[in-house]
Structure formats: structure tokens, C-alpha cells
Design an enzyme around this catalytic site. Sequence first.
Site, mmCIF file in Angstrom:
data_model
loop_
_atom_site.group_PDB
_atom_site.id
_atom_site.type_symbol
_atom_site.label_atom_id
_atom_site.label_comp_id
_atom_site.label_asym_id
_atom_site.label_seq_id
_atom_site.Cartn_x
_atom_site.Cartn_y
_atom_site.Cartn_z
ATOM 1 N N HIS A 157 27.026 6.045 40.089
ATOM 2 C CA HIS A 157 26.363 5.874 38.790
ATOM 3 C C HIS A 157 25.796 4.468 38.647
ATOM 4 O O HIS A 157 26.193 3.556 39.379
ATOM 5 C CB HIS A 157 27.353 6.131 37.653
ATOM 6 C CG HIS A 157 27.593 7.595 37.384
ATOM 7 N ND1 HIS A 157 28.472 8.348 38.125
ATOM 8 C CD2 HIS A 157 27.049 8.431 36.469
ATOM 9 C CE1 HIS A 157 28.458 9.591 37.677
ATOM 10 N NE2 HIS A 157 27.607 9.674 36.672
ATOM 11 N N LYS A 161 27.870 1.953 33.407
ATOM 12 C CA LYS A 161 28.831 3.010 33.043
ATOM 13 C C LYS A 161 30.208 2.385 32.832
ATOM 14 O O LYS A 161 30.650 1.557 33.629
ATOM 15 C CB LYS A 161 28.881 4.066 34.153
ATOM 16 C CG LYS A 161 29.763 5.251 33.803
ATOM 17 C CD LYS A 161 29.565 6.381 34.788
ATOM 18 C CE LYS A 161 30.513 7.548 34.511
ATOM 19 N NZ LYS A 161 30.330 8.117 33.161
HETATM 20 P P1 NAP Z 1 24.308 3.638 26.378
HETATM 21 O O1 NAP Z 1 22.871 3.499 26.736
HETATM 22 O O2 NAP Z 1 25.199 2.448 26.418
HETATM 23 O O3 NAP Z 1 24.350 4.267 24.890
HETATM 24 C C1 NAP Z 1 25.472 4.299 24.055
HETATM 25 C C2 NAP Z 1 24.976 3.980 22.649
HETATM 26 O O4 NAP Z 1 26.021 4.226 21.706
HETATM 27 C C3 NAP Z 1 24.559 2.514 22.494
HETATM 28 O O5 NAP Z 1 23.346 2.471 21.784
HETATM 29 C C4 NAP Z 1 25.713 1.924 21.663
HETATM 30 O O6 NAP Z 1 25.283 0.812 20.906
HETATM 31 C C5 NAP Z 1 26.057 3.119 20.811
HETATM 32 N N1 NAP Z 1 27.374 3.078 20.214
HETATM 33 C C6 NAP Z 1 28.511 2.474 20.654
HETATM 34 N N2 NAP Z 1 29.536 2.696 19.824
HETATM 35 C C7 NAP Z 1 29.028 3.464 18.815
HETATM 36 C C8 NAP Z 1 29.576 4.008 17.641
HETATM 37 N N3 NAP Z 1 30.863 3.825 17.306
HETATM 38 N N4 NAP Z 1 28.782 4.746 16.833
HETATM 39 C C9 NAP Z 1 27.482 4.946 17.129
HETATM 40 N N5 NAP Z 1 26.895 4.430 18.236
HETATM 41 C C10 NAP Z 1 27.661 3.707 19.064
HETATM 42 O O7 NAP Z 1 25.002 4.764 27.260
HETATM 43 P P2 NAP Z 1 24.363 6.119 27.836
HETATM 44 O O8 NAP Z 1 23.961 5.937 29.250
HETATM 45 O O9 NAP Z 1 23.385 6.646 26.864
HETATM 46 O O10 NAP Z 1 25.660 7.033 27.845
HETATM 47 C C11 NAP Z 1 26.336 7.396 26.660
HETATM 48 C C12 NAP Z 1 27.541 8.252 27.025
HETATM 49 O O11 NAP Z 1 27.075 9.484 27.593
HETATM 50 C C13 NAP Z 1 28.462 7.628 28.090
HETATM 51 O O12 NAP Z 1 29.794 7.990 27.810
HETATM 52 C C14 NAP Z 1 28.018 8.291 29.383
HETATM 53 O O13 NAP Z 1 29.046 8.352 30.342
HETATM 54 C C15 NAP Z 1 27.681 9.674 28.868
HETATM 55 N N6 NAP Z 1 26.765 10.446 29.683
HETATM 56 C C16 NAP Z 1 26.958 11.779 29.682
HETATM 57 C C17 NAP Z 1 26.121 12.598 30.363
HETATM 58 C C18 NAP Z 1 26.358 14.081 30.322
HETATM 59 O O14 NAP Z 1 25.617 14.836 30.963
HETATM 60 N N7 NAP Z 1 27.364 14.543 29.584
HETATM 61 C C19 NAP Z 1 25.042 12.061 31.087
HETATM 62 C C20 NAP Z 1 24.835 10.685 31.067
HETATM 63 C C21 NAP Z 1 25.697 9.876 30.345
HETATM 64 P P3 NAP Z 1 25.406 -0.692 21.534
HETATM 65 O O15 NAP Z 1 24.707 -0.651 22.856
HETATM 66 O O16 NAP Z 1 24.740 -1.555 20.527
HETATM 67 O O17 NAP Z 1 26.885 -0.966 21.679
#
Ligand code: NAP
Length: 267
Positions: A157, A161
Site C-alpha cells: 500500500h 496507510k
Molecule cells: P485519507 O486520505 O487520510 O482520508 C481520511 C479522511 O478522514 C481525512 O480527510 C481525515 O482528515 C478525515 N478524518 C479523520 N478523522 C475524522 C473524523 N473523526 N471525522 C471525519 N473525518 C475524519 O485516507 P484514505 O486513503 O481516503 O482512506 C480512508 C480509509 O479508507 C482508511 O482506513 C483506508 O485504509 C480505507 N480504505 C478502504 C478501502 C476499501 O476498499 N474498503 C480502500 C482504500 C482505503 P485529516 O486528513 O484532516 O485528518
Amino acid sequence: MIMGIRVAIAGPRGRMGSEAVRTIMEESGMELVAALDYKEIGNNLNELGMFPEHYEIPIYTDLKMLIEATAPDVFLDLTTPQSVYEHTITALKRGVRVVIGTTGFTAEQLHDVEQLAKTQRTGALIVPNFAIGAILLMKFSKMAAEYLPDVEIIELHHDRKLDAPSGTAVKTAQLITEVRESHKQGHPDEHETMAGARGANFDGIPIHSVRLPGLVAHQTVLFGGEGQLLTIKHDSFDRKSFMSGVTLSIRKVMEMNHLLYGLEELL
Ligand code: NAP
């Protein structure tokens, strides 16, 4: 006028969340009614400068208030392992169905969510990987493990992550253990001269996690047999690969009244 499934999304500024906002806004039969952020970033998604002007979606910092004000049918979480559990419990307690894409749930937390969804008779889908190809990889891995039970998983990844191993790797290992007799792999006397060299251990299956810039989400499952190696591999090159699974999950959870972990049973 039929407005469709009312969806609220947590994490709208994130890489997954912003893609999901656009997908749901374009999807027929769905309506994005609210967004949840934890920072005071504005009152409306169209103020953030990353979405078109017509994305007039209110932003809340408190999930209880969001639910009271906008009555979503489904709460979609794409945030972080630190906040997702509390969000999930808050939504389910109020009878709001959840689709959880955020990874990093512990086994104990999964158990709690399962119990709560059951008592509330409310649908909950926890999906470690929304990509259809990754779900097929998991299904094929389970099939292969019945015949080739010596397995190692390598997941790769991007370097932002937070959790390791990935939810997909853990789910793959769980599915494999449904058909593979528990056993230790490798030499019975093997030992690590450097801690972690053989990876994490899930019921005897080593899981290796790679984190590098440039990657999105990738997994290889290796099955070794006498004189042969079977390799099953999946790559998500773009977060768009997850979006058909997101909309499928939102539709499916509307018909559910319990927890399901992973999409493979729904395909
Ligand atoms: P990311 O770009 O870091 O996005 C996470 C977002 O959530 C950021 O904007 C963060 O803000 C915000 N956030 C943090 N705490 C929060 C809260 N309490 N309430 C509301 N928003 C909040 O990460 P990503 O790559 O999009 O991934 C997000 C999640 O999805 C991860 O757990 C990842 O492992 C997962 N994921 C899942 C899949 C799937 O297929 N299921 C695929 C890819 C990723 P700040 O940056 O300002 O802290």
C-alpha cells in the site's frame, strides 16, 4: 418525487471520501444529504474549493447532530481507525445503517458491532476492500487453499496507510483458514535473526506488509506445492476501482438487518 437512498459520508476531504462524494452525487437512486468532518472546515462541501459549486451538502462535526438534522438511511465511513468505531456505534444506536470502508477494526470491535447490529436489527456492512477484483482474489484464494494449504500473503500500500496488515490481507487469511487446517509453515526450527523477517502470523499464515509512495492497494497471495507455485495477484491503481463496490454496498445494506463483513457473500 423519489429522492433515493439518503447517504451521509464521513471523511469527505480524504482520498477515498472525496471520490465517494463525487460518485454518490452522480449516482441515480442516491442522495448525499450530509458530510461529517472533525475539523471546522466550513458549513458546506461547496465551500472547500475541491467540489463543484452545486455540491450544496451541509457539513457537521457531530454525528448525533448530523443524524438528527438530516435523517440519513446509510452512514458511509471513510476516515481513520481512530474514529471509525465510535462513528459506527453512534450510527447503529440511532438505527442508521452503516457501510464501513475504513479499515483497522479489532476482532473485539467487530464482535461489538455484530451484537449491536443484531439487537438494533440494523444493516451493517464492513468492507475491507470495495474493489470487485480484490473480492474475486479473496474467493479464488479460498478455493486454492483447499488444494495448496501452504500460503503467504504480501500486501502493498501507499505510505500514508495507518494500519498494518491491511484489512484485505486479514480477511483473505480468515477466508483461507475456513478451508485450511491450522499448521505452522516453513522449517519447524526456523528462527528470525531479525525481528519481523517472517511477517505477521495469522494462524500460521505469514502476512508481509509493504508501504511505499506511488502505490495504491495491491495484494499477492502465493501458494506453494511440490514443484509448483500458484500466484494470485490484484492491483488497484486508482481509487475509482473502489467506487462500484461503494454504491453496491449502499444498495445492499438497505435490505439487511445484521452485520456482514466483506462483500464476497453478496457477489
Ligand atoms: P485519507 O486520505 O487520510 O482520508 C481520511 C479522511 O478522514 C481525512 O480527510 C481525515 O482528515 C478525515 N478524518 C479523520 N478523522 C475524522 C473524523 N473523526 N471525522 C471525519 N473525518 C475524519 O485516507 P484514505 O486513503 O481516503 O482512506 C480512508 C480509509 O479508507 C482508511 O482506513 C483506508 O485504509 C480505507 N480504505 C478502504 C478501502 C476499501 O476498499 N474498503 C480502500 C482504500 C482505503 P485529516 O486528513 O484532516 O485528518
